[in-house]
Design an enzyme around this catalytic site. Structure first.
Site: not given
Lengths: 310, 315
Positions: A72, A76, A133, A252, A273
């Protein structure tokens, strides 16, 4: 309301109903999730990143699937501090679970301003410092790879958190994650969360271009789990255990045994997630499964398992 | 905590009733929803969609897999795949499992290759109904439907819906594709070069065909065909509307035509998405806001948007 007393954990001074926490950026502001499960059974919700000013995020495509994972590069995207306060805090206030706000910014000052403002809100129980990030040009991972900068930003934000715990989210894209973990702990972090996504790329061989508009993205999903388990265990052994700092382990997790691996490796809580994208009720199933595991194994509280790896 | 918000979407199981090849890479999948799914879909709007978990569906025999997809189809599936419907049928007299759904799909990647092997009685997990569908305005007298290639299914769903629930509304469909081979419908060849799309014919809706290569119907883009028709057949903007789904340049073109004729226009957008419920933020659509733009989510704010709001990505 169904609660499992054997799943109650203490996490950086907060009592969590279970050790299962939604990972930042994968649960919106929890209102979407409430259609699929009773959020009071979660240990906590981590909001998506909030920055001082609104951020549009990256152009599309923002995601691409890989074998057993996905990349991805959302960038943000968020509504900014002001609208978050006006529109989201009232929603969070109505939820019967703990709330961590994930903080993002381009400069240390921006992180501090967001934390300083939100530290006064009763609706918020703690912070997760996003210095990992991989999908923004400024801030994010540039802070998270340099121990000196980690110390600087952690202590600056810690100073304005009042009594709310500060968790620092680490990137796995470093040579030695224990060095960045130690830097965060030395600067006053109350907890560590790891791992964020791995910087990665998928190429369209017809166009000979990266698939993502951002070129690179963060790899998440089952593909990264064994690496994440290893890194959690490493940080637990080398930093967190002796410092008495809890770890929120993630990367994961899709099943009950995945979650147990992280706890056995040293995590006090686990973050879910990518799996939520496929089954929005994944956290509920993991919570049920952990309770059953404790019962079957004669474990009175799941904390007995933390770091029990032989 | 009791969830006070009305639950309007969920995860449920669907049973495969049939899975038939229409032509070449185009297939029709018919599903029977379980009781929960039937409850959730009773009042679904055309254009709303679902996410299917195809991760446990096995690959068909290698000989069945189109040669150009054999290499890439080995890739494992993790995420659900979004699908709109070409029809949803609610049987009011059946209790419980009263909803049947039809999906038209094109085999073009590892997930749709797996779908080829779905057979009667197989069960798959469905998440839905998702997003906002087409909105039929009050007093609509004339609906102009514009469909392009694999964007056609939700337009057919809307056509079925209009015929059933708005019998006074006159409906006309414009359908475009690259060539005569690439309509995702059952095609009957009528008079010279004239194609009849049986799915529209069956419900009494005239369809105007356009092909990029001129192999059938109007030679050119479907949007130009719509423009020519509107030039020769004036419609009342107060009681007419355009509804479109297809590739983004086609939607942008349709939006321009609608604007030129002062017609309100709704477009169903497509984006790569993971969750379908607003969590992952991946399916951004750029939308005009005041003098600036913002990203909205295709899965939650759409997939149907007012055409005049959308900033189209045109290549």
């Amino acid at each position: 309301m169904e609660q499992n007393s054997n799943l109650k954990v203490d996490f950086a001074g907060l009592t969590l109903a279970s050790p299962v926490i939604t990972a930042s950026g994968t649960c919106g502001y929890a209102d979407e999730l409430a259609e699929f499960m009773d959020v009071s059974r979660l240990g906590a919700i981590t909001t998506k990143s909030i920055s001082l000013e609104p951020r549009k995020g990256n152009p599309t495509p923002r995601i691409v699937e890989t074998n057993s994972g996905m990349l991805n590069a959302i960038g943000l995207a968020n509504m900014g501090l002001q609208r978050f306060q006006d529109e989201i805090i009232p929603v969070l206030q109505s939820l019967d679970t703990k709330i961590f706000v994930n903080l993002a910014g381009k400069t240390i000052d921006e992180y501090v301003k967001v934390a300083q403002t939100l530290a006064h809100s009763d609706a918020i129980d703690g912070f997760e410092l996003n210095i990992s990030c991989p999908n923004v040009k400024k801030g994010g991972i540039t802070f998270g790879t340099d121990p000196k900068l980690i110390k600087e930003i952690t202590s600056a934000v810690k100073d304005v958190c009042l009594s709310k715990p500060l968790m620092v989210k680490l990137t796995p894209t470093v040579t030695d994650i224990s060095m960045t973990a130690a830097a965060a702990v030395e600067a006053g972090a109350d907890a560590l969360s790891l791992v964020n996504t791995f910087t990665a790329m998928v190429i369209d061989v017809q166009k000979r271009k990266p698939v993502l508009a951002n070129r690179t993205g963060g790899l998440s999903g089952p593909a990264i789990k064994p690496i994440a388990v290893y890194l959690v265990n490493k940080v637990y052994n080398e930093v967190a255990r002796d410092a008495g700092i809890p770890i929120l382990g993630m990367g994961g997790i899709r099943t009950v045994s995945d979650a147990l691996e992280f706890i056995i490796a040293g995590a006090t809580a686990v973050g879910i997630g990518t799996a939520t994208f496929v089954y929005p009720d994944t956290t509920k199933n993991i919570i049920d499964g952990l309770a059953t595991y404790c019962k079957n194994e004669g474990i009175s509280n799941i904390t007995e398992l933390i770091g029990c790896l032989e | 905590m009791e969830n006070e918000k009305a639950v309007n979407k969920g995860i449920f199981e669907a049973e495969v009733l049939s899975n038939q090849q229409i032509r070449q890479c185009y297939y029709r999948l018919n599903l029977q929803f379980d009781a929960k799914g039937s409850r959730l879909f009773e009042n679904v709007a055309p254009g709303q969609f679902s996410e299917l978990d195809l991760s446990n569906v096995s690959l068909p025999e290698t000989s069945m897999i189109p040669i150009h997809l054999r290499d890439t189809s080995a890739k494992q599936i993790l995420l659900r795949r979004p699908f709109s419907f070409s029809d949803i049928v609610v049987s009011p007299l059946t209790e419980g499992c009263c909803v049947k759904a039809e999906i038209l799909y094109c085999v073009l990647g590892p997930a749709t290759v797996r779908m080829m092997s779905l057979k009667c009685d197989d069960r798959i997990s469905v998440l839905g109904p998702l997003g906002k569908g087409f909105m039929v305005p009050d007093g609509l007298k004339q609906a102009i439907l514009v469909a392009g290639g694999m964007g056609s299914p939700p337009v057919l769903h809307l056509a079925n819906h209009l015929k059933q629930h708005h019998p006074d509304c006159e409906v006309i469909a414009f359908v475009g594709a690259k060539s005569i081979e690439s309509f995702p419908f059952t095609v009957r060849i009528g008079n010279a070069k004239n194609l009849v799309l049986e799915e529209f014919e069956r419900i009494g809706i005239p369809s105007h065909i356009a092909t990029d290569d001129g192999s059938a119907g109007y030679h050119g883009f479907v949007t130009d065909n719509v423009r020519h028709w509107l030039e020769n057949n004036p419609v009342d903007p107060a009681s007419s509307a355009v509804f479109a789904c297809g590739p983004e340049p086609m939607l942008a073109g349709t939006a321009r035509v609608a604007k030129d004729f002062n017609l309100p226009c709704q477009v169903s957008m497509e984006r790569m998405m993971a969750c379908g419920i607003g969590l992952c933020q991946s399916c951004a659509v750029e939308v005009k806001k005041n003098s600036d733009t913002e990203y909205q989510l295709c899965c939650k704010n759409g997939p149907v948007f007012n055409a005049e709001d959308v900033v189209f990505e045109e290549e």
